[in-house]
Enzyme design. Structure first.
Site, short mmCIF file in Angstrom:
data_model
loop_
_atom_site.label_atom_id
_atom_site.label_comp_id
_atom_site.label_asym_id
_atom_site.label_seq_id
_atom_site.Cartn_x
_atom_site.Cartn_y
_atom_site.Cartn_z
N GLU A 121 -8.35 -7.24 8.52
CA GLU A 121 -8.09 -7.55 7.12
C GLU A 121 -6.61 -7.88 6.90
OE1 GLU A 121 -11.31 -4.42 5.14
OE2 GLU A 121 -9.17 -3.95 5.15
N CYS A 134 0.44 -8.50 3.50
CA CYS A 134 0.18 -7.26 4.23
C CYS A 134 -0.72 -7.59 5.42
CB CYS A 134 -0.49 -6.26 3.31
SG CYS A 134 -0.77 -4.64 4.02
N CYS A 167 -8.10 1.80 14.29
CA CYS A 167 -6.91 2.64 14.30
C CYS A 167 -7.22 3.98 14.97
CB CYS A 167 -6.42 2.88 12.87
SG CYS A 167 -4.84 3.75 12.74
N CYS A 178 -6.57 9.10 9.77
CA CYS A 178 -6.18 9.66 8.47
C CYS A 178 -7.43 9.85 7.60
CB CYS A 178 -5.17 8.76 7.78
SG CYS A 178 -3.62 8.57 8.70
N CYS A 233 -8.39 7.20 4.78
CA CYS A 233 -8.39 5.78 5.11
C CYS A 233 -9.72 5.35 5.74
CB CYS A 233 -7.23 5.47 6.07
SG CYS A 233 -7.12 3.73 6.53
N GLY A 243 -4.56 -0.45 11.30
CA GLY A 243 -3.86 -0.07 12.52
C GLY A 243 -2.51 0.57 12.28
N GLU A 244 -1.98 1.18 13.34
CA GLU A 244 -0.65 1.79 13.33
C GLU A 244 0.30 0.86 14.08
OE1 GLU A 244 2.73 3.29 13.46
OE2 GLU A 244 1.35 4.56 12.33
N SER A 281 5.57 -0.22 8.61
CA SER A 281 5.14 1.06 8.05
C SER A 281 4.46 1.88 9.15
CB SER A 281 4.17 0.82 6.89
OG SER A 281 3.66 2.04 6.41
N SER A 297 4.83 6.63 6.08
CA SER A 297 3.69 7.15 5.32
C SER A 297 3.74 8.67 5.39
CB SER A 297 2.37 6.62 5.90
OG SER A 297 2.30 5.22 5.78
N LEU A 298 4.27 9.27 4.35
CA LEU A 298 4.51 10.72 4.36
C LEU A 298 3.32 11.48 3.78
CD1 LEU A 298 6.65 12.84 5.11
CD2 LEU A 298 7.52 12.64 2.76
N HIS A 299 3.07 11.30 2.50
CA HIS A 299 1.86 11.75 1.79
C HIS A 299 1.75 13.27 1.59
CE1 HIS A 299 0.97 7.65 2.37
NE2 HIS A 299 0.33 7.74 3.51
N ASN A 305 -6.63 4.86 -4.08
CA ASN A 305 -7.64 3.87 -4.43
C ASN A 305 -9.00 4.39 -3.94
OD1 ASN A 305 -8.97 1.56 -5.18
ND2 ASN A 305 -7.80 0.18 -3.85
N CYS A 329 -7.40 -0.34 2.60
CA CYS A 329 -7.57 -0.69 4.01
C CYS A 329 -8.96 -0.31 4.51
CB CYS A 329 -6.52 0.04 4.87
SG CYS A 329 -4.90 -0.71 4.77
#
Length: 358
Positions: A86, A112, A119, A123, A126, A169-170, A201, A224-226, A300, A343
């Site tokens: 994507e 993006c 991935c 997470c 995600c 992906g990372e 990121s 990406s802390l969160h 989201n 994502c």
């Protein structure tokens, strides 16, 4: 056959004689949007035939897209092996024209892009993690996403875009190909997208953040802390078990950043999970001494997720507290809520397309 977009200009030059052909080809592909070697009219027919026998130019095909009422467009691309990824085009500022028709301000865009098929990070919030990891994207498959989106949306060559490696992906788990894509995009004979317009990121691979810093590409860094505690972050992001918050912060402090820029900390806010003032206070302490900017992202929602979108009031209070303590903080404008913008959503909704070569 090889994907020509995988090659830097120097690599291509080493395969050609005379070497200046590489610059000509780069300009045809990246500046003139050539989709076939036959369009390259200042190159002899024999050379073009040789190129056609060794290389291809389009490593992806758009199999589905969704356009939001806010102008965001989500694309699902099929790769040459049938796998899907994507990408998203985000309009950031509209074009403004004067009464005489001249442009006072050009439209601005962010693209993006994905860096992997699937991935490994897993997470919990995600959808990409649901399908597991399949493979890394090549540098050319990453570059192709920007090239295709600029071309199909008639974004002129001279209109620079911002690129964010924040799709599927990372990126730092595919550092070799991502860093090569950065360099290819920077090439002045290519798309000429400067490093300061490219943001990588990461979910926090501390050792890879260090390696990225040593490459000194000039890119911006987003974390990406969160979460502000290892306990919560490990629940949200399993990678925290390998690289805890302290390790990530140490790597960030050592990362070379342009004095005019800041490290971006992405903070995905979820209702009753990480949206209260005690989290905000802990975040201020965590960022002490770091030239940081916090980007608050409202979750989201998607089907099957245990998390909910937070209230605007809580998010505003969170931002107000950070700003009152001297931390630069923005609330990301939500885009694409009426389409599969998160994502993995479009890919998940498009099961059956992958490997369907009919």
């Amino acid at each position: 056959m090889r994907n020509l977009l995988d090659l830097s200009q120097d690599e291509l030059a080493n395969l050609l004689s005379p070497k200046f052909r590489a610059k000509q080809i780069y300009e045809w592909v990246y500046k003139k949007n050539a989709r076939s070697f036959d369009e390259m009219t200042n190159i002899s027919k024999d050379v073009r035939e040789n190129l056609k026998s060794e290389f291809y130019l389009d490593p992806l095909t758009c199999v589905r897209s969704e356009t939001s009422k806010d102008g965001s467009i989500k694309y699902l691309f099929k790769l040459t092996d049938g796998k899907t990824i994507e990408s998203v085009l985000l309009p950031m500022k509209e074009e403004i024209s004067s009464e005489d028709g001249s442009v006072e301000r050009h439209a601005r865009y962010t693209i993006c892009v994905s860096s992997q098929v699937g991935c490994k990070m897993g997470c919990s919030f995600c959808l990409t993690a649901k399908g597991g990891f399949v493979r890394n994207l090549s540098a050319g498959e990453i570059v192709a996403q920007i090239l295709w989106i600029k071309r199909e949306n008639n974004i002129p060559y001279e209109r620079r875009v911002n690129v964010v490696y924040m799709g599927m992906g990372e990126p730092l788990d595919n550092l070799a190909n991502v860093s090569k894509a950065v360099s290819i995009l920077k090439d002045n004979d290519g798309l000429a997208i400067g490093a300061r317009r490219q943001t990588i990121s990461t979910s926090g691979l501390a050792s890879q953040i260090k390696k990225l810093g040593e490459l000194d590409l000039g890119v911006l860094l987003a974390i990406s802390l969160h979460a502000v505690t290892d306990e919560l972050r490990a629940k949200l992001m399993p990678i925290n078990k390998a690289y805890n918050i302290a390790a990530v912060m140490d790597a960030v402090r050592a990362f070379p950043i342009d004095m005019r820029k800041r490290v971006m900390f992405e903070y995905l806010i979820m209702d009753k999970v990480n949206d209260n003032l005690s989290d905000a206070k802990a975040l201020v302490k965590l960022l002490h001494g770091i030239k940081a900017k916090v980007n608050l992202i409202l979750f989201n929602p998607h089907e099957g997720s245990p998390y909910q979108r937070p209230s605007i009031e809580n998010v505003e209070n969170f931002r107000t507290y950070l700003q009152s303590r001297g931390v630069t903080c923005t609330i990301r404008q939500s885009k694409g809520l009426d389409i599969s913008a998160a994502c993995g959503q479009l890919k998940e909704r498009s099961k059956g397309i992958e490997n369907d070569n009919a």
